[in-house]
Scaffold this active site. Structure first.
Site, PDB file in Angstrom:
ATOM      1  N   ARG A 163       0.821  -1.221   0.000  1.00  0.00           N
ATOM      2  CA  ARG A 163       0.000   0.000   0.000  1.00  0.00           C
ATOM      3  C   ARG A 163       0.855   1.271   0.000  1.00  0.00           C
ATOM      4  NH1 ARG A 163      -3.150  -2.910   3.803  1.00  0.00           N
ATOM      5  NH2 ARG A 163      -4.876  -3.907   2.713  1.00  0.00           N
ATOM      6  N   LYS A 201       2.134  11.695 -10.826  1.00  0.00           N
ATOM      7  CA  LYS A 201       1.180  10.839 -11.542  1.00  0.00           C
ATOM      8  C   LYS A 201       1.911   9.573 -11.950  1.00  0.00           C
ATOM      9  CE  LYS A 201      -2.175  13.861 -13.724  1.00  0.00           C
ATOM     10  NZ  LYS A 201      -2.733  14.224 -15.038  1.00  0.00           N
ATOM     11  N   GLU A 229       7.233  18.456 -25.005  1.00  0.00           N
ATOM     12  CA  GLU A 229       6.644  18.745 -23.690  1.00  0.00           C
ATOM     13  C   GLU A 229       7.122  20.118 -23.195  1.00  0.00           C
ATOM     14  OE1 GLU A 229       4.232  17.120 -22.271  1.00  0.00           O
ATOM     15  OE2 GLU A 229       4.405  14.968 -22.660  1.00  0.00           O
ATOM     16  N   LYS A 283       6.273  23.219 -13.995  1.00  0.00           N
ATOM     17  CA  LYS A 283       5.453  22.072 -13.584  1.00  0.00           C
ATOM     18  C   LYS A 283       5.324  22.033 -12.063  1.00  0.00           C
ATOM     19  CE  LYS A 283       3.971  17.497 -14.237  1.00  0.00           C
ATOM     20  NZ  LYS A 283       4.060  16.214 -14.864  1.00  0.00           N
ATOM     21  N   GLU A 299      -5.374  17.581 -10.008  1.00  0.00           N
ATOM     22  CA  GLU A 299      -6.013  17.997 -11.252  1.00  0.00           C
ATOM     23  C   GLU A 299      -7.472  18.404 -11.042  1.00  0.00           C
ATOM     24  OE1 GLU A 299      -4.483  15.867 -14.684  1.00  0.00           O
ATOM     25  OE2 GLU A 299      -6.440  16.113 -15.624  1.00  0.00           O
ATOM     26  N   ARG A 348      -4.131  22.132 -12.890  1.00  0.00           N
ATOM     27  CA  ARG A 348      -3.265  21.090 -13.467  1.00  0.00           C
ATOM     28  C   ARG A 348      -3.766  20.591 -14.814  1.00  0.00           C
ATOM     29  NH1 ARG A 348      -0.062  16.159 -10.385  1.00  0.00           N
ATOM     30  NH2 ARG A 348       0.963  15.417 -12.259  1.00  0.00           N
ATOM     31  N   ASN A 356      -2.492  19.064 -19.770  1.00  0.00           N
ATOM     32  CA  ASN A 356      -3.004  18.137 -20.789  1.00  0.00           C
ATOM     33  C   ASN A 356      -3.081  18.773 -22.174  1.00  0.00           C
ATOM     34  OD1 ASN A 356      -3.420  16.082 -18.909  1.00  0.00           O
ATOM     35  ND2 ASN A 356      -5.379  16.970 -18.272  1.00  0.00           N
ATOM     36  N   HIS A 390      -2.849  16.745 -25.309  1.00  0.00           N
ATOM     37  CA  HIS A 390      -2.909  15.333 -24.923  1.00  0.00           C
ATOM     38  C   HIS A 390      -4.197  14.628 -25.334  1.00  0.00           C
ATOM     39  CE1 HIS A 390       0.719  16.323 -22.836  1.00  0.00           C
ATOM     40  NE2 HIS A 390       0.840  15.108 -22.332  1.00  0.00           N
ATOM     41  N   HIS A 409      -3.062  11.415 -27.001  1.00  0.00           N
ATOM     42  CA  HIS A 409      -3.330  10.079 -26.445  1.00  0.00           C
ATOM     43  C   HIS A 409      -4.142   9.225 -27.411  1.00  0.00           C
ATOM     44  CE1 HIS A 409      -2.660  11.083 -21.894  1.00  0.00           C
ATOM     45  NE2 HIS A 409      -1.536  10.920 -22.562  1.00  0.00           N
ATOM     46  N   HIS A 457       5.904   9.526 -27.195  1.00  0.00           N
ATOM     47  CA  HIS A 457       4.796  10.268 -26.574  1.00  0.00           C
ATOM     48  C   HIS A 457       4.804  11.755 -26.968  1.00  0.00           C
ATOM     49  CE1 HIS A 457       1.856  11.361 -23.547  1.00  0.00           C
ATOM     50  NE2 HIS A 457       2.701  12.239 -23.037  1.00  0.00           N
TER      51      HIS A 457
HETATM   52  N1  LIG Z   1       3.535  10.886 -15.128  1.00  0.00           N
HETATM   53  C1  LIG Z   1       3.451  11.969 -15.837  1.00  0.00           C
HETATM   54  O1  LIG Z   1       3.124  13.049 -15.349  1.00  0.00           O
HETATM   55  C2  LIG Z   1       3.773  11.895 -17.311  1.00  0.00           C
HETATM   56  C3  LIG Z   1       3.943  13.073 -18.054  1.00  0.00           C
HETATM   57  C4  LIG Z   1       4.311  12.976 -19.384  1.00  0.00           C
HETATM   58  C5  LIG Z   1       4.500  11.722 -19.956  1.00  0.00           C
HETATM   59  N2  LIG Z   1       4.305  10.606 -19.209  1.00  0.00           N
HETATM   60  C6  LIG Z   1       4.526   9.269 -19.794  1.00  0.00           C
HETATM   61  O2  LIG Z   1       5.897   9.152 -20.129  1.00  0.00           O
HETATM   62  C7  LIG Z   1       6.019   8.165 -21.137  1.00  0.00           C
HETATM   63  C8  LIG Z   1       6.972   8.646 -22.197  1.00  0.00           C
HETATM   64  O3  LIG Z   1       8.226   8.850 -21.616  1.00  0.00           O
HETATM   65  P1  LIG Z   1       9.572   8.730 -22.465  1.00  0.00           P
HETATM   66  O4  LIG Z   1       9.406   9.429 -23.743  1.00  0.00           O
HETATM   67  O5  LIG Z   1      10.687   9.089 -21.563  1.00  0.00           O
HETATM   68  O6  LIG Z   1       9.554   7.184 -22.838  1.00  0.00           O
HETATM   69  P2  LIG Z   1      10.489   5.933 -22.480  1.00  0.00           P
HETATM   70  O7  LIG Z   1      10.634   5.783 -21.025  1.00  0.00           O
HETATM   71  O8  LIG Z   1       9.913   4.800 -23.225  1.00  0.00           O
HETATM   72  O9  LIG Z   1      11.895   6.336 -23.090  1.00  0.00           O
HETATM   73  C9  LIG Z   1      12.018   6.442 -24.483  1.00  0.00           C
HETATM   74  C10 LIG Z   1      13.158   5.547 -25.006  1.00  0.00           C
HETATM   75  O10 LIG Z   1      14.393   6.120 -24.620  1.00  0.00           O
HETATM   76  C11 LIG Z   1      15.241   5.132 -24.026  1.00  0.00           C
HETATM   77  N3  LIG Z   1      16.093   5.849 -23.101  1.00  0.00           N
HETATM   78  C12 LIG Z   1      15.748   6.355 -21.895  1.00  0.00           C
HETATM   79  N4  LIG Z   1      16.767   7.079 -21.407  1.00  0.00           N
HETATM   80  C13 LIG Z   1      17.778   7.010 -22.307  1.00  0.00           C
HETATM   81  C14 LIG Z   1      19.078   7.574 -22.376  1.00  0.00           C
HETATM   82  N5  LIG Z   1      19.524   8.388 -21.427  1.00  0.00           N
HETATM   83  N6  LIG Z   1      19.826   7.288 -23.461  1.00  0.00           N
HETATM   84  C15 LIG Z   1      19.370   6.494 -24.453  1.00  0.00           C
HETATM   85  N7  LIG Z   1      18.139   5.961 -24.449  1.00  0.00           N
HETATM   86  C16 LIG Z   1      17.349   6.222 -23.388  1.00  0.00           C
HETATM   87  C17 LIG Z   1      14.299   4.134 -23.446  1.00  0.00           C
HETATM   88  O11 LIG Z   1      14.914   2.880 -23.292  1.00  0.00           O
HETATM   89  C18 LIG Z   1      13.158   4.141 -24.451  1.00  0.00           C
HETATM   90  O12 LIG Z   1      13.473   3.274 -25.488  1.00  0.00           O
HETATM   91  C19 LIG Z   1       4.634   7.905 -21.666  1.00  0.00           C
HETATM   92  O13 LIG Z   1       4.176   6.670 -21.201  1.00  0.00           O
HETATM   93  C20 LIG Z   1       3.805   9.025 -21.081  1.00  0.00           C
HETATM   94  O14 LIG Z   1       2.463   8.654 -20.874  1.00  0.00           O
HETATM   95  C21 LIG Z   1       3.968  10.670 -17.904  1.00  0.00           C
END
Ligand SMILES: NC(=O)c1ccc[n+]([C@@H]2O[C@H](COP(=O)([O-])OP(=O)(O)OC[C@H]3O[C@@H](n4cnc5c(N)ncnc54)[C@H](O)[C@@H]3O)[C@@H](O)[C@H]2O)c1
Length: 540
Positions: A296, A318, A360, A402, A412, A416, A420, A423, A427, A440
């Protein structure tokens, strides 16, 4: 002790700029009037009424004295503090003094409830205020190390200006890139800098007394940085267990979360132990969800390694996984206990993942306002080419933005929602194309292009703003995607998005940089735009 004292006339923004500056510099914010009122167990107005101004000025000097041994802080001071020679001298001994310059007209515009300020309540208030400002101006100027014009500017922009000038004029040693996040029930620092992973052991030990750590990463990041992080954590005395999943969005699932949870349980982590997320947004969201649900909830630390994760997903709490029905449909709010973003890790990112992070940042700029948007326009090509100093600047601006948004609205309930922007469509596109087909941020950038066109019809965005945003995205390397998608499928995905309410599709619509609303848009209008969007791709 080196505090930063904010001085200036009523309404100059000392207590609104202060919290922004506090987040930018990672120092606590205190209001001198609050200290005095707490010490005296009376309101400031009551102290004035009971004991008179001279006595109050003495209390201000005494309150400054209590700061002599306190951690370096941002201190908002009362408008009249400079009247006392003793207080002026003590502020200069204890730190740096920043004068927030304003005008009487601005003061009147900013203070809507003037009844709370006896000085501004009377019929001749404007003349009284002008005379008082005239008397005090010279004292403000003489006391201050920095003179900042605040007229017509937003508190966040003023704070950024102060932070920049403190560094430029060597009034603080170098930019401390720690941004503080404060939400109900959680406080943590987001640390940003080059080479921070070298110190990751000690930085985690500062916030955790865990014995065991489950280090969750993906195979790509694990190969690049896993061993370094593991070694530093072991040296700091932790018992480290690496757990690695396949890279990409395909790992942000219920099934993978279940497998990792089982692995964590097998390791026997207890409530005092720690989850560490090393990777991009996928790993941060997945590991955060595991930290939120295992026993938990146990503590977790984010070590974001993509630009997107450093500027956005690692901050704000999130966490979650995608379901077949859509993105992020199962999850929890779970704030990390610390975020440590080492910008050196960004050197190994692919072009697509760099661009995805820039999307972003562009989103944050469009929502934050004109100052950030123009700054992005000024530096778009250099950011695309990964200029290291500008990248740090862009990351710190985005994190501060942020942090400010989530500190004001963790769950949100209102503000907040602005995050989006882009998005709703983004999405839907990710779901219809298949998760992982588009990074993304690339999907979000396409979503921003869609939303701003919609805002021309459903809101009050101008065609000029559409062009302006298109050009910025193009120059950042976020060229529009080429493939058409089925409009009906996209609409269906939007309606099952968690932002939809009673089946109505909601969009963040901006009318100018920094001015936005989140509202339901008529389905027919959304349908028309989807058809136009898809047709424009077919023409490619
Ligand atoms: N929680 C939140 O508030 C929030 C906000 C925005 C996005 N997101 C989520 O984040 C995700 C996208 O994140 P992302 O774009 O980082 O994706 P990801 O984590 O899949 O990373 C993208 C790629 O980069 C590679 N990688 C990571 N770090 C690296 C580095 N330093 N050098 C080389 N390769 C590297 C990974 O292995 C992957 O293949 C989505 O699922 C999205 O929904 C969440």
């Amino acid at each position: 002790m080196s505090h930063i004292f904010l001085i200036g006339f009523m309404g100059a923004g000392k207590s609104t700029v202060g919290p922004h500056l506090s987040r930018l510099l990672g120092r606590p914010f205190v209001d001198l009037d609050d200290i005095i009122a707490a010490q005296q167990q009376r309101s400031i107005a009551q102290i004035f009424e009971d004991d008179g101004e001279d006595a109050f000025r003495g209390l201000e000097t005494a309150a400054l004295e209590t700061l002599a041994e306190a951690a370096p802080s941002i201190v908002a001071c009362g408008g009249g503090i400079v009247v006392s020679q003793a207080s002026r001298a003590r502020m200069r001994e204890l730190g740096t003094v920043v004068y927030l310059r304003t005008t009487v007209a601005e003061t009147f515009a900013r203070i809507s409830d003037r009844t709370s300020r006896p000085l501004l309540a009377g019929e001749d208030a404007a003349e009284t205020a002008a005379a008082l400002l005239g008397e005090r101006s010279e004292l403000y100027e003489r006391t201050a190390d920095l003179d900042i014009d605040t007229v017509g500017r937003k508190p966040a922009d003023i704070a950024r200006d102060i932070a920049d000038r403190l560094v430029a004029e060597c009034l603080i040693e170098s930019r401390n890139l720690t941004v503080h996040v404060s939400v109900p029930g959680a406080e943590y620092d987001v640390m940003l800098g080059r080479g921070l992973l070298e110190r990751v052991g000690e930085l985690i030990a500062e916030v955790s007394s865990a014995r065991r750590i489950a280090l969750i990463t993906d195979h790509t990041v694990g190969d690049l940085y896993g061993l370094t992080v593991e070694a530093k954590l072991v040296t700091a005395g932790f018992d480290v267990h690496p757990l690695s999943v396949a890279p990409g969005e395909g790992s942000k699932t219920w099934e993978v979360a279940g497998e990792v949870l089982e692995a964590v349980a097998e390791l026997g982590l207890d409530r005092t132990d720690l989850i560490v997320a090393l990777g991009g947004g996928v790993i941060g969201d997945l590991a955060g969800f595991i930290a939120a649900t295992y026993l938990r909830g146990i503590d977790f630390v984010q070590l974001p390694t993509t630009l997107l994760a450093q500027v956005d997903s690692s901050v704000g709490g999130k966490t979650g996984v995608d379901l077949r029905a859509g993105k992020n449909l199962a999850g929890a709010f779970k704030q990390p206990v610390r975020v440590i973003a080492d910008t050196m890790t960004l050197r190994t990112l692919t072009e697509d993942d760099w661009a995805s992070g820039l999307a972003e940042i562009a989103k944050s700029a469009a929502i934050d306002g004109e100052a950030f948007m123009s700054w992005m326009e000024e530096h778009a090509e250099a950011l695309r080419k990964r200029d290291a100093d500008l990248a740090i600047e862009a990351i710190s601006r985005s994190i501060a933005f942020k942090a400010q948004v989530v500190s004001a609205d963790e769950r949100e309930a209102g503000l907040r929602e602005c995050l989006n922007y882009g998005h709703t469509f983004g999405h839907a596109l990710e779901k219809v194309a298949g998760f992982g087909v588009y990074p993304h941020g690339i999907a979000v950038a396409e979503g921003m292009r869609f939303a701003i066109r919609l805002a021309v019809d459903a809101g009050s965005a101008s065609r000029d703003l559409v062009m302006r945003q298109d050009q910025l995205l193009d120059r950042l390397g976020l060229t529009a995607i080429r493939e058409p998608r089925n409009p009906a499928e996209l609409l269906g995905a939007m309606k099952s998005d968690k932002k939809a309410r009673a089946g109505a599709v909601r969009f963040v619509l901006i009318s100018e940089p920094g001015v936005w609303e989140c509202s339901a848009v008529e389905e027919d209008l959304v349908g028309d735009h989807l058809a136009a969007w898809s047709a424009s791709k077919r023409g490619n």
